[in-house]
Design an enzyme around this catalytic site. Structure first.
Site, PDB file in Angstrom:
ATOM      1  N   ARG A 165       0.858  -1.183   0.000  1.00 21.94           N
ATOM      2  CA  ARG A 165       0.000   0.000   0.000  1.00 21.94           C
ATOM      3  C   ARG A 165       0.897   1.238   0.000  1.00 21.94           C
ATOM      4  O   ARG A 165       1.960   1.236   0.610  1.00 21.94           O
ATOM      5  CB  ARG A 165      -0.870   0.034   1.249  1.00 21.94           C
ATOM      6  CG  ARG A 165      -1.985  -0.973   1.273  1.00 21.94           C
ATOM      7  CD  ARG A 165      -2.897  -0.778   2.473  1.00 21.94           C
ATOM      8  NE  ARG A 165      -2.268  -1.132   3.724  1.00 21.94           N
ATOM      9  CZ  ARG A 165      -1.726  -0.299   4.581  1.00 21.94           C
ATOM     10  NH1 ARG A 165      -1.763   0.996   4.360  1.00 21.94           N
ATOM     11  NH2 ARG A 165      -1.171  -0.724   5.683  1.00 21.94           N
ATOM     12  N   TYR A 187      -1.548  -3.700  -6.665  1.00 21.62           N
ATOM     13  CA  TYR A 187      -1.249  -4.456  -5.450  1.00 21.62           C
ATOM     14  C   TYR A 187      -2.287  -4.320  -4.325  1.00 21.62           C
ATOM     15  O   TYR A 187      -2.666  -3.199  -3.974  1.00 21.62           O
ATOM     16  CB  TYR A 187       0.129  -4.037  -4.886  1.00 21.62           C
ATOM     17  CG  TYR A 187       0.696  -5.138  -4.011  1.00 21.62           C
ATOM     18  CD1 TYR A 187       1.367  -6.206  -4.584  1.00 21.62           C
ATOM     19  CD2 TYR A 187       0.504  -5.159  -2.630  1.00 21.62           C
ATOM     20  CE1 TYR A 187       1.843  -7.253  -3.817  1.00 21.62           C
ATOM     21  CE2 TYR A 187       0.976  -6.204  -1.853  1.00 21.62           C
ATOM     22  CZ  TYR A 187       1.652  -7.246  -2.452  1.00 21.62           C
ATOM     23  OH  TYR A 187       2.127  -8.284  -1.694  1.00 21.62           O
ATOM     24  N   LYS A 194      -9.416  -2.050   2.194  1.00 15.93           N
ATOM     25  CA  LYS A 194      -9.103  -0.850   2.984  1.00 15.93           C
ATOM     26  C   LYS A 194      -9.920   0.365   2.525  1.00 15.93           C
ATOM     27  O   LYS A 194     -10.382   1.164   3.340  1.00 15.93           O
ATOM     28  CB  LYS A 194      -7.613  -0.537   2.894  1.00 15.93           C
ATOM     29  CG  LYS A 194      -6.716  -1.690   3.273  1.00 15.93           C
ATOM     30  CD  LYS A 194      -6.920  -2.098   4.698  1.00 15.93           C
ATOM     31  CE  LYS A 194      -6.000  -3.240   5.082  1.00 15.93           C
ATOM     32  NZ  LYS A 194      -6.191  -3.644   6.472  1.00 15.93           N
ATOM     33  N   HIS A 203     -10.410  -1.672  12.016  1.00 13.75           N
ATOM     34  CA  HIS A 203      -9.315  -2.546  11.562  1.00 13.75           C
ATOM     35  C   HIS A 203      -9.095  -3.610  12.642  1.00 13.75           C
ATOM     36  O   HIS A 203      -8.143  -3.535  13.410  1.00 13.75           O
ATOM     37  CB  HIS A 203      -8.066  -1.672  11.370  1.00 13.75           C
ATOM     38  CG  HIS A 203      -6.943  -2.350  10.653  1.00 13.75           C
ATOM     39  ND1 HIS A 203      -5.630  -1.945  10.810  1.00 13.75           N
ATOM     40  CD2 HIS A 203      -6.916  -3.379   9.768  1.00 13.75           C
ATOM     41  CE1 HIS A 203      -4.855  -2.709  10.057  1.00 13.75           C
ATOM     42  NE2 HIS A 203      -5.594  -3.576   9.425  1.00 13.75           N
ATOM     43  N   SER A 236      -1.167  -3.002  10.982  1.00 15.30           N
ATOM     44  CA  SER A 236      -0.886  -3.944   9.891  1.00 15.30           C
ATOM     45  C   SER A 236       0.348  -4.795  10.198  1.00 15.30           C
ATOM     46  O   SER A 236       1.350  -4.282  10.705  1.00 15.30           O
ATOM     47  CB  SER A 236      -0.628  -3.171   8.597  1.00 15.30           C
ATOM     48  OG  SER A 236      -1.735  -2.370   8.311  1.00 15.30           O
ATOM     49  N   CYS A 296       0.993  -7.061  12.391  1.00 12.81           N
ATOM     50  CA  CYS A 296       1.371  -7.270  13.805  1.00 12.81           C
ATOM     51  C   CYS A 296       0.754  -8.556  14.346  1.00 12.81           C
ATOM     52  O   CYS A 296       0.691  -8.747  15.551  1.00 12.81           O
ATOM     53  CB  CYS A 296       0.892  -6.113  14.674  1.00 12.81           C
ATOM     54  SG  CYS A 296       1.915  -4.660  14.537  1.00 12.81           S
ATOM     55  N   ASP A 336      -9.189  -9.184   9.745  1.00 18.44           N
ATOM     56  CA  ASP A 336      -8.672  -7.843   9.419  1.00 18.44           C
ATOM     57  C   ASP A 336      -9.653  -6.707   9.667  1.00 18.44           C
ATOM     58  O   ASP A 336      -9.240  -5.629  10.047  1.00 18.44           O
ATOM     59  CB  ASP A 336      -8.233  -7.826   7.943  1.00 18.44           C
ATOM     60  CG  ASP A 336      -7.329  -6.640   7.615  1.00 18.44           C
ATOM     61  OD1 ASP A 336      -6.468  -6.312   8.442  1.00 18.44           O
ATOM     62  OD2 ASP A 336      -7.494  -6.042   6.540  1.00 18.44           O
ATOM     63  N   ARG A 381       2.117 -12.054   0.179  1.00 18.88           N
ATOM     64  CA  ARG A 381       0.797 -12.384   0.733  1.00 18.88           C
ATOM     65  C   ARG A 381       0.247 -13.699   0.210  1.00 18.88           C
ATOM     66  O   ARG A 381       0.592 -14.136  -0.882  1.00 18.88           O
ATOM     67  CB  ARG A 381      -0.195 -11.279   0.324  1.00 18.88           C
ATOM     68  CG  ARG A 381       0.183  -9.877   0.787  1.00 18.88           C
ATOM     69  CD  ARG A 381      -0.175  -9.653   2.214  1.00 18.88           C
ATOM     70  NE  ARG A 381       0.164  -8.322   2.688  1.00 18.88           N
ATOM     71  CZ  ARG A 381      -0.564  -7.649   3.573  1.00 18.88           C
ATOM     72  NH1 ARG A 381      -1.660  -8.165   4.068  1.00 18.88           N
ATOM     73  NH2 ARG A 381      -0.175  -6.469   3.989  1.00 18.88           N
TER      74      ARG A 381
HETATM   75  C1  OXD Z   1      -2.912  -4.167   5.948  1.00 21.40           C
HETATM   76  C2  OXD Z   1      -3.536  -5.369   5.374  1.00 21.40           C
HETATM   77  O1  OXD Z   1      -2.005  -3.595   5.321  1.00 21.40           O
HETATM   78  O2  OXD Z   1      -4.403  -5.942   6.027  1.00 21.40           O
HETATM   79  O3  OXD Z   1      -3.317  -3.780   7.049  1.00 21.40           O
HETATM   80  O4  OXD Z   1      -3.208  -5.754   4.235  1.00 21.40           O
HETATM   81 MN    MN Z   2      -4.974  -4.861   7.759  1.00 20.68          MN
END
Ligand code: OXD
Ligand code: MN
Length: 645
Positions: A97, A258, A267, A287, A309, A311, A334, A428
């Site tokens: 991102r 991406y 998002k 989130h 993100s 974590c 998420d 991913r």
């Molecule tokens: C993020 C994701 O970047 O979930 O938070 O992809």
């Molecule tokens: Mn996320």
């Protein structure tokens, strides 16, 4: 495709702003779409100039056709050692991102971002530098920027129209979207991450005013190509721009293929636009993962947890408990959409349909459930590929033959132990949630699941205890607002330093963070059962050895067990300046070696004094007068309590 592929020439679609457009259709029945969708599509046909319009029907045949095409072109690599899995490698310029190219477009800056002290005193909104809590763009600049990118950007390509639902189709908490894209990879990923089905057309038709979120995505690579395409991944990485128009419920994303930049349901819609819908309609778009935990007594409770993100939300949501008698089931990893029902119970749905998890670090020990989930029907992006057609990433070293020959995400031949990395740190797996072995039977229930606890957390190497509980809702909101974590690879930031990530939403707020906190505070209403709020830190380091003080992963169930006891009103906590801490020994650490309880829960005075001051400056500089007074008051109370340490 050439002109003989056109099945329907729709000649006279009138645009809402006037004018008539010719729409060449290559698949589907344009005139059967809801009228508002027809106008939407025609508007962007006029602007983006695709050679044809393909209306996706969500069928398996369609999926096959698109996957075959991508394999033919070399964008997707079928993984011969796995069942119906593909890998792909992106242009190395398009790997995450891009937060500094992501904007919210509103009339006034203050609608989007708070006016902290740092931003006061400017004559004009457009002169104010960007803050940390979102990037604002004026309508006129957004129009100029888009005018330099969009016209003709789909020339020579097919425009795909994807009807999708966030949440079960037609559910009372669900929302519909329509994504336009010129990138086939996005269709396959959207089919996993959202519910793509023609039933969405009916949901739109039946909604008041034919409501749907308009999602416009183009990779910005019209034909004939002007630039060299790398890894069969066309983009315009130099000119990426992702613009959100909350008032119009619209997202326009240009230049990137991406993840969060291109799968607009995630998002862009489910957090940024949905947070504005949530504000307007009285709910919360967060989130957060959603998980259920059944304890030794067989009683089930649901939690929502916000971590920044990369974590470990996916790991926690799919945790394999290390102690017997517990069961964890996942609802989402998420995003949570939450609202209080008429009985005052907070209920959450997962608006997504799949997991888009960070691969590195995931292995059969840290997250066996994710590993099992991603053995079939999965699209892997930027991972290593073994010669026997399987996947590899950092963290799997002990799980494959060390002599395996691997091709890295950049296409080099590589073996474990060689320099460099096999997978990109933000590589991913994208996989349907339904095939997760611990998916909760109610994960698609349209009314959602009842939430008993909200958990905030981040990567905090120093000072912050394993777990503490807020004194009340207001204190909990302040804890969320003060959330910090070490940066990760999910966006363009350099990993390492601890940064503020309020509510784990820093890159995802759709409107002024100060007002967002007001909205959170307004949830506290008579007749509502407010969930308890906790803060966790799995990542505290032993200052002498540099090692983690807590084993994490499946052992985190021990901490959740303590939370359950608190929710049940058990006397297992002691008051401390930062909140309720576990009474010594009240977390089950049986079978763990060397848990240094005292250090794990210590509250170093100097650290906390500095931390409170730093948070205060952050609030004043970034949020200023937009910060609800109640949050400043909570911080002040914390400061006073910390002084007594
Ligand atoms: C993020 C994701 O970047 O979930 O938070 O992809
Ligand atoms: Mn996320």
């Amino acid at each position: 495709m050439d002109s003989k592929d056109i099945i329907e020439e729709v000649d006279d679609v009138t645009l809402p702003e006037g004018g008539v457009v010719h729409v060449p259709v290559v698949k589907g029945f344009f005139l059967e779409l809801p009228l508002k969708v027809q106008e939407f599509v025609a508007t962007y046909v006029d602007l983006l100039q695709p050679k044809g319009v393909y209306i996706c029907d969500g069928s398996e045949e369609e999926e096959q056709e698109i996957a075959d095409k991508l394999v033919d072109r070399g964008l997707l690599i079928p993984l011969k050692g796995m069942e119906k899995c593909f890998a792909c490698r992106t242009d190395p310029k398009d790997v995450a991102r891009v937060e500094n190219k992501t904007f919210i477009v509103t009339e006034k800056r203050s609608e989007t971002v708070p006016t902290g002290k740092k931003y006061e005193g400017y004559k004009d909104d457009t002169e104010i530098p960007h803050g940390m809590l979102g990037r604002w763009m004026s309508r006129s600049v957004a129009e100029e920027e888009m005018a330099s990118r969009l016209p003709g950007s789909m020339r020579g390509r097919v425009m795909y129209i994807i009807p999708f639902s966030m949440g079960p189709v037609g559910g009372p908490a669900s929302k519909s979207g329509v994504q336009i894209t010129d990138f086939n990879y996005v269709i396959l990923s959207m089919r996993i991450m959202t519910r793509v089905t023609p039933e969405v057309w009916d949901a739109i038709e039946e909604s008041p005013d034919q409501e749907f979120v308009q999602c416009i995505h183009t990779i910005g690579a019209p034909r004939p190509l002007q630039r060299k395409v790398i890894n069969h991944w066309p983009d315009d990485a130099e000119h990426i721009m992702i613009a959100h128009f909350p008032l119009q419920r619209r997202v326009i994303s240009y230049g990137s293929g991406y993840g969060g930049n291109s799968l607009l349901g995630k998002k862009c819609f489910a957090l940024r636009i949905a947070s504005c819908m949530a504000r307007d309609e009285g709910w919360l778009a967060e989130h957060m993962l959603i998980m259920s935990v059944t304890d030794r007594k067989g009683v089930e409770k649901f939690f929502a947890a916000a971590f920044p993100s990369a974590c470990g939300k996916t790991n926690m949501a799919m945790m394999t408990p290390s102690i017997p008698g517990f069961k964890v089931q996942v609802i989402g990893d998420d995003i949570a959409w939450m609202r209080f029902d008429s009985n005052g119970q907070l209920r959450a749905i997962n608006p997504e349909n799949g997991f888009f998890g960070v691969a590195p670090g995931t292995n059969w020990k840290t997250n066996p459930v994710a590993m099992q989930t991603a053995q079939k029907n999965t699209i892997f992006t930027n991972v290593g590929i073994t010669d026997d057609g399987k996947v590899f990433w950092e963290g799997m070293e002990k799980e494959i033959d060390p002599n395996t020959s691997i091709t890295t995400w950049t296409g080099e031949k590589w073996k474990i132990g060689m320099e460099g990395k096999a997978a990109h740190p933000n590589s991913r797996f994208c996989v349907p949630a339904s095939q997760c072995p611990v998916i909760h039977p109610l994960w698609e229930h349209p009314d959602g699941v009842p939430i008993s606890g909200i958990i905030f957390g981040g990567r905090r190497p120093r000072g912050v205890p394993l777990v503490f509980e807020s004194f009340d809702w207001k204190h909990g909101v302040m804890i969320g607002a003060a959330l910090k974590s070490e940066a990760t690879a999910a966006a363009e930031h350099k990993a390492g330093g601890v940064m503020h990530d309020p509510m784990a939403m820093r890159p995802f707020f759709g409107y002024n963070f100060g007002k967002y906190l007001d909205h959170w505070l307004s949830m506290d209403q008579p007749g509502r059962q407010l969930p308890k709020i906790f803060h966790v830190n799995w990542f505290r380091l032993d200052q002498k050895t540099g090692k983690f003080l807590w084993p994490g992963f499946g052992d985190n169930i021990r901490v959740v067990d303590w939370m359950i006891k608190r929710i049940d009103g058990e006397d297992v906590a002691v008051e401390s300046p930062v909140g309720w801490l576990p009474k010594k020994g009240s977390i089950d650490t049986s079978g763990l070696d060397d848990v240094n309880w005292d250090e794990l829960f210590s509250l170093p005075k100097e650290y906390w004094m500095e931390d409170v001051e730093e948070t205060k400056s952050f609030f004043e500089d970034e949020v200023g007068k937009d910060m609800p007074q109640a949050v400043y008051d909570e911080l002040e109370k914390l400061k006073k309590r910390v002084q007594t340490l």
